[in-house]
Design an enzyme around this catalytic site. Structure first.
Site, short mmCIF file in Angstrom:
data_model
loop_
_atom_site.label_atom_id
_atom_site.label_comp_id
_atom_site.label_asym_id
_atom_site.label_seq_id
_atom_site.Cartn_x
_atom_site.Cartn_y
_atom_site.Cartn_z
N TYR A 30 -8.72 -1.00 13.21
CA TYR A 30 -8.36 -2.43 13.30
C TYR A 30 -9.21 -3.02 14.42
O TYR A 30 -9.35 -2.40 15.48
CB TYR A 30 -6.87 -2.62 13.63
CG TYR A 30 -5.93 -2.34 12.48
CD1 TYR A 30 -6.26 -2.64 11.16
CD2 TYR A 30 -4.67 -1.78 12.71
CE1 TYR A 30 -5.38 -2.38 10.12
CE2 TYR A 30 -3.79 -1.53 11.67
CZ TYR A 30 -4.15 -1.83 10.37
OH TYR A 30 -3.29 -1.58 9.34
N ASP A 65 5.88 -5.77 6.75
CA ASP A 65 4.53 -5.18 6.77
C ASP A 65 3.60 -6.14 6.06
O ASP A 65 3.20 -5.93 4.91
CB ASP A 65 4.57 -3.81 6.07
CG ASP A 65 3.24 -3.10 6.14
OD1 ASP A 65 2.40 -3.47 6.98
OD2 ASP A 65 3.03 -2.16 5.34
N ASP A 123 0.83 -1.22 0.00
CA ASP A 123 0.00 0.00 0.00
C ASP A 123 0.86 1.26 0.00
O ASP A 123 0.34 2.36 -0.20
CB ASP A 123 -0.97 0.00 1.19
CG ASP A 123 -0.28 -0.18 2.53
OD1 ASP A 123 0.77 0.45 2.76
OD2 ASP A 123 -0.79 -0.96 3.36
N1 SAM Z 1 -1.24 -2.77 7.37
C1 SAM Z 1 -1.34 -4.08 7.08
C2 SAM Z 1 -2.30 -4.93 7.85
O1 SAM Z 1 -3.35 -4.42 8.13
O2 SAM Z 1 -2.05 -6.09 8.12
C3 SAM Z 1 -0.51 -4.73 6.08
C4 SAM Z 1 -0.39 -3.87 4.88
S1 SAM Z 1 0.28 -4.35 3.39
C5 SAM Z 1 -1.12 -4.05 2.36
C6 SAM Z 1 0.41 -6.12 3.42
C7 SAM Z 1 0.98 -6.66 2.13
O3 SAM Z 1 1.73 -7.86 2.36
C8 SAM Z 1 -0.06 -7.04 1.07
O4 SAM Z 1 0.00 -6.13 0.00
C9 SAM Z 1 0.31 -8.47 0.65
O5 SAM Z 1 0.17 -8.70 -0.73
C10 SAM Z 1 1.76 -8.53 1.13
N2 SAM Z 1 2.26 -9.91 1.34
C11 SAM Z 1 1.61 -10.93 1.93
N3 SAM Z 1 2.38 -12.03 1.94
C12 SAM Z 1 3.55 -11.70 1.33
C13 SAM Z 1 4.74 -12.41 1.03
N4 SAM Z 1 4.87 -13.71 1.35
N5 SAM Z 1 5.74 -11.75 0.41
C14 SAM Z 1 5.61 -10.43 0.08
N6 SAM Z 1 4.50 -9.71 0.32
C15 SAM Z 1 3.48 -10.33 0.95
#
Ligand code: SAM
Length: 276
Positions: free
Chosen positions: A220, A152, A83
């Protein structure tokens, strides 16, 4: 139209005015809404990731806790974080010369770029390089390289599962310079205590110093989320540097005083944080 995040026996409902985006990717479902009270809101697989109303609290603490617990963070890695919010906060620091991000789902980045520019501006910093792929594989390609790593991630269950296990953290530690600092999205002590315990146990085994910082984020479920910060180099619960006046002027949540106080945990949560 009321949209509810319902998971783990708990729900949080937000009144929306229109749906801006609905995509099904190989990794997850992406939804972005305009809302009555909380600005734009993004959900992945039905779980709220951010709202414009309070995202500053989470992004600032995820970025500034580890960056200001390190004396000279020159190379920084974000895993997940598609994001752009954590990138936006890192970019407020002059010290990093390299800011890498490894996000598994390009569609998250593209959707935020199209619909939520207040978040996506983090990608515009010239120091940022985007890698599309699984963060658990990416960290295996680097050795003794990053001063600060910020995980994140989404919750375990979907693609984020790979980012909540001991093998990933062992690889991540190898990718870090001596004295490096890691900060991870660490869930809520009320909603997901077992995941808090798991993450703390893994990092307690690998790092000499650690702490769990509580962040107040009303959108959240349970109104709080944690940031797990750990390092072999120094006590991360105390900043090694205060934010410069230029940085402080851009912040709404993080202060040196918040850094020092956020790591105090209520008594019932102490065994979660001390787990091995
Ligand atoms: N603020 C956050 C929350 O509420 O949990 C997290 C935000 S960010 C949008 C989380 C990102 O982690 C997502 O875009 C997702 O696609 C990414 N993600 C999940 N698993 C992943 C992985 N194994 N490697 C890289 N990115 C990953």
């Amino acid at each position: 139209m009321w949209v509810t995040e319902a998971a783990d026996g708990f729900g949080l409902t937000v009144e929306t005015t229109r749906q801006l985006c609905h995509k099904v990717t190989p990794y997850q479902t992406i939804d972005i809404y305009d809302t009555v009270k909380v600005g734009k809101m993004m959900l992945l697989d039905g779980i709220i990731q951010f709202t414009e109303y309070d995202e500053f609290a989470y992004q600032e603490m995820m970025a500034h806790l580890p960056l200001l617990a390190h004396p000279a963070p020159r190379r920084v890695l974000v895993i997940g974080g598609g994001d752009g919010g954590v990138l936006r906060e890192i970019a407020k620091h002059p010290e990093p010369v390299v800011i890498d991000i490894c996000e598994i789902d390009r569609e998250v980045i593209d959707s935020v770029r199209e619909f939520v520019p207040s978040m996506a501006c983090g990608f515009d910093d010239p120091r940022v390089t985007v890698h599309i792929g699984d963060g658990s594989e990416f960290v295996r390609t680097r050795e003794s390289w990053y001063d600060v790593v910020i995980v994140d991630s989404t919750d375990p269950g979907g693609p984020g599962e790979a980012l909540f296990n001991a093998a990933f953290y062992a690889d991540l530690k190898r990718a870090m310079t001596p004295g490096g600092v890691v900060a991870s999205q660490a869930e809520s002590i009320y909603l997901l205590p077992d995941i808090v315990r798991r993450l703390c146990a893994i990092t307690n085994q690998l790092f000499r110093y650690g702490g769990y910082a509580t962040v107040l984020v009303p959108t959240y479920p349970t109104g709080t989320i944690g940031v797990r910060v750990a390092s072999d180099g120094r006590d991360v619960t105390v900043p090694v540097r205060e934010p410069s006046p230029e940085l402080a002027a851009q912040l709404r949540y993080y202060t040196g005083a918040i850094h020092r106080s956020a790591f105090a945990v209520p008594k019932f949560a102490e065994p979660l944080i001390a787990a091995r």
